[in-house]
Scaffold this active site. Structure first.
Site, short mmCIF file in Angstrom:
data_model
loop_
_atom_site.label_atom_id
_atom_site.label_comp_id
_atom_site.label_asym_id
_atom_site.label_seq_id
_atom_site.Cartn_x
_atom_site.Cartn_y
_atom_site.Cartn_z
N GLU A 60 0.83 -1.20 0.00
CA GLU A 60 0.00 0.00 0.00
C GLU A 60 0.86 1.25 0.00
O GLU A 60 0.52 2.26 -0.63
CB GLU A 60 -0.95 -0.02 1.20
CG GLU A 60 -2.03 -1.11 1.14
CD GLU A 60 -1.53 -2.52 1.41
OE1 GLU A 60 -0.37 -2.66 1.89
OE2 GLU A 60 -2.27 -3.48 1.15
N HIS A 129 -11.73 -5.73 8.26
CA HIS A 129 -12.50 -5.40 7.05
C HIS A 129 -13.66 -4.49 7.41
O HIS A 129 -14.69 -4.51 6.74
CB HIS A 129 -13.05 -6.66 6.37
CG HIS A 129 -12.02 -7.67 6.00
ND1 HIS A 129 -11.60 -8.66 6.85
CD2 HIS A 129 -11.31 -7.84 4.86
CE1 HIS A 129 -10.69 -9.40 6.26
NE2 HIS A 129 -10.48 -8.93 5.05
#
Ligand SMILES: Cc1ncc(C[n+]2csc(CCOP(=O)(O)OP(=O)(O)O)c2C)c(N)n1
Ligand SMILES: [Mg+2]
Lengths: 337, 410
Positions: A60, A129
């Site tokens: 990322e 999540h």
């Protein structure tokens, strides 16, 4: 007008932007051939080629760092972080680099990037999540932060974000991808095809950053919400029968303070709702602003309903999620009932 | 010829996509027994070749051959076979339970069972694994109760993690299994830190770090290699190359480096590639690396060459990005079939006994499942309390959280 899910609207925004401007590139983990784990970029690689839409290594920091370099060159990257919960390796690049490039070089270099990421819970995704990290972005000078709540806005806001000259964090409430979830997890969700905000015009249009929308006009109380909580607030308002005005902030930074202040001065009461944890959440900023700007009009303390200050649990998802019952209680208390 | 002038952007592509015919003929598979076994204190510079080959023990006829063979007794191998079969059956049942709505999410190990099951047997009590979500074989091979694993998967009232974690994110200090986070690669460097602590404390324990091919792209992987190299940490750095990271083929993470094992060479770390579907080879290489670590020789990087035969997770459908027949074409075969054939060749196993073992294992797994389900499943029966959501965040609950717990009415 065609109806689209939020996923289709977001995809359409990138499609329109890529067609209009060859400088727009799209990449991220699983984004290229497959089209993203939520399918938001499906078909873009086939249409625009591998140089404009491609798979990134799982890194990322690398995704955002390389986007910054591309932006410095003159491209307009719109990158995806697979889940907001995985943006932390990129936090250094976002907060120390993207946010400050224009300022520290006095405009010599700029950073017109968009970083998209699914946010929020409600899908039994557990700790990794489900997070809502918006306050970690609004706290950083130099970033803009957007949270759409419906397909129409998602498309217009994403195009505006891509065209914006500065870095924009674009948080997509994943529980809204397929319909306006109102927190009643035991009931089916109306699909966007049956909702008026599922109407998404073809072609180019923008929804300007920094403009809130009034979802329900009312006189008794103001609810400040964004993302999934807009629908939770609507459900709570219906269930309590309070004539509340619901403001969907849409952009957290820059914030549409005028709309907020006008509403609270009119109603004299304010309830702020978000899914993120309470302490130092964006609600604290909103509460302070309302207090500073509307103090003499307030009839009751400003209330906040938010996620508890714990990691997002798996089994206890619906005990954690600030649903219509909790929001409704806050509405009634603020009305003095 | 050099091609100056207009630059072109390069994006690696897998050989085939859905609709194509799988072809692994470009994957060189050395003959079993052909890769030498160096002494554990060999000069790392003299064994760089091991990062580009594949260490294999079981040949096509199921015989164990070459310098890496001969470490395990047939009883140990029979136990290994049982572990792998148990893991596969466990996976099938839990995958089905997920489909039936008894839990939210599941990830299976299909085709990769040998890696964690064999590795576990190369460690000593007290050693610590820092696993990813695809190493439940470490628990199965160490005798961790299946019922407890299922309780965690179901987030039920007997879940040792109180419903706080996503299914399969187990934790057991007792079984040398560090708590799984879910954020990729973060724990690779933590394993190195644990190993450094063992050395600082003049202990004898070692650590094992685990990561998938795709996740080696994360910066934390490289952090781990730097620290392990600098401090000669007693750690085995495992890379499970199952060819895929969700829809992304391994070439996106590997880039131009040839192999994942080769990543270790720049750090001066002895780096080996091993046939991950060969129980004997995995165990032999793991043992070699563990001995190095325990002998103050420092880290070893091991790449397990295997194939993710199933979907990435219960949320994934691989037919969108790779040919359906690709796993059948995988040249290293199935780890269970290969060990089974070896044991039959040794005369200690047979098709009948295998079928019987399968039936027994299924009974055991179903019995465990029944017991776990008596404590509830995600949406039915006993569940962790709302109180559990607030507990355990701090050693002592701060006042603001106590207030919130009261507001929640629990
Ligand atoms: C920091 C971070 N980024 C992204 C993800 C999402 N994600 C989960 S698994 C996965 C693929 C990992 O592939 P690999 O490392 O090869 O392991 P495998 O699943 O093949 O065992 C991705 C991208 C994540 N969990 N954490
Ligand atoms: Mg992989």
């Amino acid at each position: 007008m065609p109806r689209r899910t939020m996923i289709e609207a977001i995809r359409d925004a990138m499609d329109v932007s890529m067609a209009r401007d060859s400088k727009v590139v799209v990449f991220g983990e699983d984004v290229g051939f497959f089209g993203g784990v939520f399918r938001c970029t499906q078909g873009l690689q086939a249409k625009y080629g591998k140089s404009r839409c491609f798979d990134a290594p799982i890194n990322e920091s690398g995704i955002v760092g390389s986007a910054i370099g591309m932006a410095a060159y003159g491209l307009k990257p719109c990158v995806e972080i697979q889940f907001a919960d995985y943006m932390y390796p990129a936090y250094d690049q976002l907060t120390q680099e993207a946010a400050r490039l224009r300022y520290r070089s006095n405009g010599d270099f700029t950073c017109p990037i968009v970083v998209r990421m699914p946010t929020g819970g409600g899908i039994f995704g557990g700790q990794t999540h489900s997070q809502s990290p918006e306050a970690l972005f609004t706290h950083v000078s130099g970033l803009k932060t957007v949270v759409p709540s419906n397909p129409h806005d998602a498309k217009g806001l994403l195009i505006a974000a891509i065209e914006d000259p500065d870095p924009v964090i674009f948080l997509e409430p994943k529980r809204l991808y397929n319909g306006p979830f109102d927190g009643h997890h035991d009931r089916p969700v109306t699909p966007w095809s049956k909702h008026e905000l599922g109407e998404v015009a073809d072609g180019h249009y923008t929804v300007p950053l920094g403009k809130a929308a009034i979802r329900r006009a009312g006189s008794a109380l103001t609810v400040l919400a964004y993302g999934t909580m807009v629908y939770v607030a609507q459900a709570a308002v219906e269930e309590t029968g309070i004539d509340a005005e619901i403001i969907d902030l849409r952009t957290l930074l820059p914030l549409d303070l005028d709309t907020i202040v006008a509403s609270v001065k009119k109603t004299g009461r304010c309830v702020i709702v978000h899914e993120a944890t309470l302490t130092s959440g964006f609600g604290a900023e909103l509460s302070a602003l309302v207090q500073e700007n509307c103090f003499y009009h307030l009839e009751a303390p400003v209330a906040r309903v938010a996620g508890w200050d714990t990691p997002y649990p798996h089994a206890q998802e619906w005990d954690y999620f600030p649903g219509p019952a909790r929001v409704g209680r806050a509405l009634l208390e603020t009305m003095g009932a | 010829m050099a091609d100056a002038g207009m630059l072109r952007f390069h994006v690696p592509e897998p050989e085939v996509r859905p609709g194509g015919t799988p072809d692994f003929s470009n994957v060189p598979i050395p003959k079993a027994g052909s890769v030498p076994r160096p002494e554990i204190d060999a000069d790392p510079r003299t064994i760089r070749d091991l990062a580009f080959s594949i260490i294999r023990v079981l040949n096509r006829n199921g015989e164990a051959v070459g310098p890496w063979a001969g470490l395990l007794s047939s009883d140990e191998l029979l136990a290994g076979l049982r572990h792998m079969m148990t893991l596969r059956t466990f996976d099938a049942r839990m995958q089905m339970a997920q489909r039936q709505g008894k839990t939210s999410f599941y990830m299976q190990h299909l085709g990769e069972e040998a890696v964690a099951c064999a590795f576990r047997k190369a460690l000593e009590p007290g050693d610590m694994n820092f696993p990813t979500y695809r190493q439940a074989g470490l628990l199965i091979a160490d005798g961790y109760p299946m019922v407890t694993m299922m309780n965690q998967i179901y987030s039920n009232e007997a879940d040792p993690l109180k419903g706080r974690q996503l299914p399969i994110m187990y934790s057991s200090k007792e079984h040398g299994f560090f708590s799984i986070s879910g954020n990729l690669a973060t724990q690779y460097i933590q394993a190195v830190g644990w190993a450094m602590a063992s050395a600082i404390s003049n202990d004898s324990k070692i650590a094992a770090a685990w990561i998938g091919d795709g996740s080696t792209a994360e910066s934390d992987f490289h952090s781990a290699l730097v620290f392990a190299s600098t401090y000669k940490a007693p750690v085995v750095l495992n890379v499970v190359n199952n060819q895929w990271a969700i829809s992304t083929f391994q070439g996106i993470a590997r880039g131009g480096s040839g192999t994942f094992a080769a990543r270790g060479l720049g750090f001066g770390i002895p780096s080996l590639r091993v046939d991950g579907n060969d129980y004997l080879a995995v165990h032999a290489v793991a043992k070699w690396a563990a001995e190095r670590a325990r002998s103050n020789l420092g880290p070893t990087l091991v790449e397990y060459v295997t194939y993710r035969a199933g979907a990435h997770s219960s949320s994934d459908d691989p037919s969108a990005y790779r040919p359906k027949t690709e796993s059948d074409a995988w040249p290293l075969g199935d780890p269970i079939v290969r060990l089974k054939n070896h044991l039959i060749g040794l005369g200690v196993w047979s098709d009948e006994r295998h079928a019987q073992a399968e039936a027994e294992i299924l009974d055991t797994v179903i019995a465990a499942q029944k017991e776990a389900e008596s404590h509830g499943t995600l949406h039915a029966g006993g569940k962790p309390s709302t109180r559990d959501m607030f507990e355990g965040l701090y050693a002592e609950m701060p006042p603001h959280l106590r207030r919130q717990r009261q507001q929640a009415g629990v």
